[in-house]
Design a protein around this motif. Structure first.
Motif, PDB file in Angstrom:
ATOM      1  N   ALA A  89       0.830  -1.209   0.000  1.00 52.25           N
ATOM      2  CA  ALA A  89       0.000   0.000   0.000  1.00 52.25           C
ATOM      3  C   ALA A  89       0.866   1.260   0.000  1.00 52.25           C
ATOM      4  N   VAL A  90       1.928   1.278   0.799  1.00 50.24           N
ATOM      5  CA  VAL A  90       2.799   2.449   0.858  1.00 50.24           C
ATOM      6  C   VAL A  90       3.562   2.622  -0.453  1.00 50.24           C
ATOM      7  N   MET A  91       4.078   1.537  -0.988  1.00 46.61           N
ATOM      8  CA  MET A  91       4.855   1.629  -2.227  1.00 46.61           C
ATOM      9  C   MET A  91       3.987   2.032  -3.419  1.00 46.61           C
ATOM     10  N   HIS A  92       2.707   1.692  -3.384  1.00 46.01           N
ATOM     11  CA  HIS A  92       1.800   2.034  -4.483  1.00 46.01           C
ATOM     12  C   HIS A  92       0.985   3.301  -4.198  1.00 46.01           C
ATOM     13  N   ASN A  93       1.305   3.985  -3.114  1.00 44.78           N
ATOM     14  CA  ASN A  93       0.578   5.195  -2.708  1.00 44.78           C
ATOM     15  C   ASN A  93      -0.919   4.941  -2.583  1.00 44.78           C
ATOM     16  N   ASP A  94      -1.300   3.789  -2.078  1.00 42.46           N
ATOM     17  CA  ASP A  94      -2.701   3.422  -1.891  1.00 42.46           C
ATOM     18  C   ASP A  94      -3.102   3.763  -0.455  1.00 42.46           C
ATOM     19  N   TYR A  95      -3.438   5.033  -0.239  1.00 44.31           N
ATOM     20  CA  TYR A  95      -3.709   5.488   1.120  1.00 44.31           C
ATOM     21  C   TYR A  95      -4.979   4.882   1.704  1.00 44.31           C
ATOM     22  N   GLN A  96      -5.958   4.577   0.883  1.00 41.57           N
ATOM     23  CA  GLN A  96      -7.184   3.977   1.409  1.00 41.57           C
ATOM     24  C   GLN A  96      -6.904   2.600   2.007  1.00 41.57           C
ATOM     25  N   THR A  97      -6.147   1.788   1.298  1.00 44.34           N
ATOM     26  CA  THR A  97      -5.781   0.471   1.816  1.00 44.34           C
ATOM     27  C   THR A  97      -4.895   0.610   3.042  1.00 44.34           C
ATOM     28  N   PHE A  98      -3.942   1.552   3.007  1.00 46.94           N
ATOM     29  CA  PHE A  98      -3.065   1.759   4.161  1.00 46.94           C
ATOM     30  C   PHE A  98      -3.876   2.044   5.414  1.00 46.94           C
ATOM     31  N   PHE A  99      -4.834   2.965   5.350  1.00 44.71           N
ATOM     32  CA  PHE A  99      -5.593   3.320   6.545  1.00 44.71           C
ATOM     33  C   PHE A  99      -6.534   2.201   6.988  1.00 44.71           C
ATOM     34  N   ARG A 100      -7.029   1.416   6.042  1.00 46.54           N
ATOM     35  CA  ARG A 100      -7.836   0.242   6.410  1.00 46.54           C
ATOM     36  C   ARG A 100      -6.966  -0.749   7.177  1.00 46.54           C
ATOM     37  N   LEU A 101      -5.738  -0.973   6.693  1.00 48.82           N
ATOM     38  CA  LEU A 101      -4.816  -1.882   7.367  1.00 48.82           C
ATOM     39  C   LEU A 101      -4.350  -1.310   8.708  1.00 48.82           C
ATOM     40  N   TYR A 102      -4.201  -0.004   8.770  1.00 54.86           N
ATOM     41  CA  TYR A 102      -3.783   0.658  10.011  1.00 54.86           C
ATOM     42  C   TYR A 102      -4.803   0.417  11.118  1.00 54.86           C
ATOM     43  N   GLU A 103      -6.071   0.487  10.756  1.00 54.49           N
ATOM     44  CA  GLU A 103      -7.127   0.289  11.755  1.00 54.49           C
ATOM     45  C   GLU A 103      -7.276  -1.169  12.172  1.00 54.49           C
ATOM     46  N   SER A 104      -6.764  -2.099  11.370  1.00 51.99           N
ATOM     47  CA  SER A 104      -6.895  -3.519  11.704  1.00 51.99           C
ATOM     48  C   SER A 104      -5.541  -4.169  11.993  1.00 51.99           C
ATOM     49  N   PRO A 106      -2.518  -6.061  13.517  1.00 50.83           N
ATOM     50  CA  PRO A 106      -2.400  -7.053  14.588  1.00 50.83           C
ATOM     51  C   PRO A 106      -1.259  -6.722  15.546  1.00 50.83           C
ATOM     52  N   HIS A 107      -1.377  -7.225  16.741  1.00 52.07           N
ATOM     53  CA  HIS A 107      -0.349  -7.102  17.779  1.00 52.07           C
ATOM     54  C   HIS A 107       0.035  -5.632  17.969  1.00 52.07           C
ATOM     55  N   LEU A 108       1.317  -5.336  17.872  1.00 54.44           N
ATOM     56  CA  LEU A 108       1.795  -3.966  18.079  1.00 54.44           C
ATOM     57  C   LEU A 108       2.206  -3.287  16.768  1.00 54.44           C
ATOM     58  N   SER A 109       1.760  -3.828  15.657  1.00 56.89           N
ATOM     59  CA  SER A 109       2.122  -3.268  14.351  1.00 56.89           C
ATOM     60  C   SER A 109       1.661  -1.826  14.188  1.00 56.89           C
ATOM     61  N   ALA A 110       0.556  -1.476  14.800  1.00 56.65           N
ATOM     62  CA  ALA A 110       0.039  -0.108  14.673  1.00 56.65           C
ATOM     63  C   ALA A 110       1.036   0.919  15.203  1.00 56.65           C
ATOM     64  N   TYR A 111       1.827   0.536  16.218  1.00 63.10           N
ATOM     65  CA  TYR A 111       2.809   1.480  16.757  1.00 63.10           C
ATOM     66  C   TYR A 111       3.901   1.776  15.730  1.00 63.10           C
ATOM     67  N   LEU A 112       4.314   0.790  14.962  1.00 64.39           N
ATOM     68  CA  LEU A 112       5.274   1.053  13.889  1.00 64.39           C
ATOM     69  C   LEU A 112       4.613   1.814  12.757  1.00 64.39           C
ATOM     70  N   MET A 113       3.365   1.484  12.478  1.00 67.73           N
ATOM     71  CA  MET A 113       2.647   2.174  11.407  1.00 67.73           C
ATOM     72  C   MET A 113       2.394   3.642  11.744  1.00 67.73           C
ATOM     73  N   ASP A 114       2.358   3.981  13.034  1.00 69.37           N
ATOM     74  CA  ASP A 114       2.201   5.382  13.445  1.00 69.37           C
ATOM     75  C   ASP A 114       3.268   6.262  12.792  1.00 69.37           C
ATOM     76  N   PHE A 115       4.473   5.710  12.633  1.00 69.81           N
ATOM     77  CA  PHE A 115       5.564   6.472  12.032  1.00 69.81           C
ATOM     78  C   PHE A 115       5.350   6.696  10.529  1.00 69.81           C
ATOM     79  N   LEU A 116       4.474   5.919   9.922  1.00 67.10           N
ATOM     80  CA  LEU A 116       4.207   6.040   8.487  1.00 67.10           C
ATOM     81  C   LEU A 116       3.029   6.957   8.185  1.00 67.10           C
ATOM     82  N   VAL A 117       2.188   7.213   9.166  1.00 66.90           N
ATOM     83  CA  VAL A 117       0.939   7.946   8.929  1.00 66.90           C
ATOM     84  C   VAL A 117       1.203   9.320   8.328  1.00 66.90           C
ATOM     85  N   ARG A 118       2.123  10.075   8.875  1.00 65.18           N
ATOM     86  CA  ARG A 118       2.391  11.426   8.369  1.00 65.18           C
ATOM     87  C   ARG A 118       2.854  11.377   6.913  1.00 65.18           C
TER      88      ARG A 118
END
Length: 182
Positions: A89-104, A106-118
């Motif tokens: 999603a990040v490599m293809h600039n697919d922000y809709q998929t990225f945010f869907r994956l961000y909300e779902s 697993p485990h602590l992945s969202a904390y690493l994804m926080d750095f990608l949100v901006r």
């Protein structure tokens, strides 16, 4: 600590591998992929992706009509698959998929994804401004970029140089539209 355990319930003392270690391997493979993406470590990310693809190709091989039992579980785990979808999603600039994956996540992945949100929001904002003409509502930007409220959205838009459009009857209230031509 040993990576095996005895099954005391039925008297079997033969060692059995801990399922938790397989799940942990999957989880940490996912963290590795996300960390490499956060750090812009393209060479490490390419290496990790090639190893994952090698494992996936190996999974399709069969012995005596059955899948090979020695396939690493990392290639089959849900956390690693989620991380691969985030990378895509990040490599293809697919922000809709990225945010869907961000909300779902697993485990602590969202904390690493926080750095990608901006980073994802900034790239998505550029795409939105280029795609919508002549204006777009602040509410639509809030929904598309998954902001908590309109005020947070307006701060982001202002910081990224958005030009707001206000109608004469709205002069005293907050702006509701962004000029995409400016």
């Amino acid at each position: 600590p040993s990576l095996t355990r005895a099954n005391a319930s039925d008297g079997d003392t033969a060692p059995k591998p801990l399922q938790q270690s397989e799940e942990a391997a999957d989880e940490f493979q996912a963290y590795r992929l996300l960390y490499d993406l956060v750090q812009h470590s393209w060479s490490d990310l390419t290496l990790a992706l090639s190893q994952f693809n090698d494992n996936r190709d190996y999974e399709h091989m069969h012995q005596n009509g059955k899948k090979c039992p020695s396939i690493p579980v990392v290639a089959r785990g849900s956390s690693a698959r989620h991380a691969l979808q985030v990378v895509k999603a990040v490599m293809h600039n697919d922000y809709q998929t990225f945010f869907r994956l961000y909300e779902s996540a697993p485990h602590l992945s969202a904390y690493l994804m926080d750095f990608l949100v901006r980073r994802v929001r900034s790239a998505a904002f550029e795409r939105i401004i280029a795609a919508y003409r002549p204006t777009i509502s602040v509410e639509h930007v809030r929904e598309a970029l998954v902001f908590q409220d309109l005020e947070e959205t307006r701060r982001f838009l202002t910081k990224n140089g958005a030009v707001f459009v206000t109608e004469p009857r709205e002069m005293c209230g907050p702006p509701f539209w962004v000029d995409c031509k400016a």
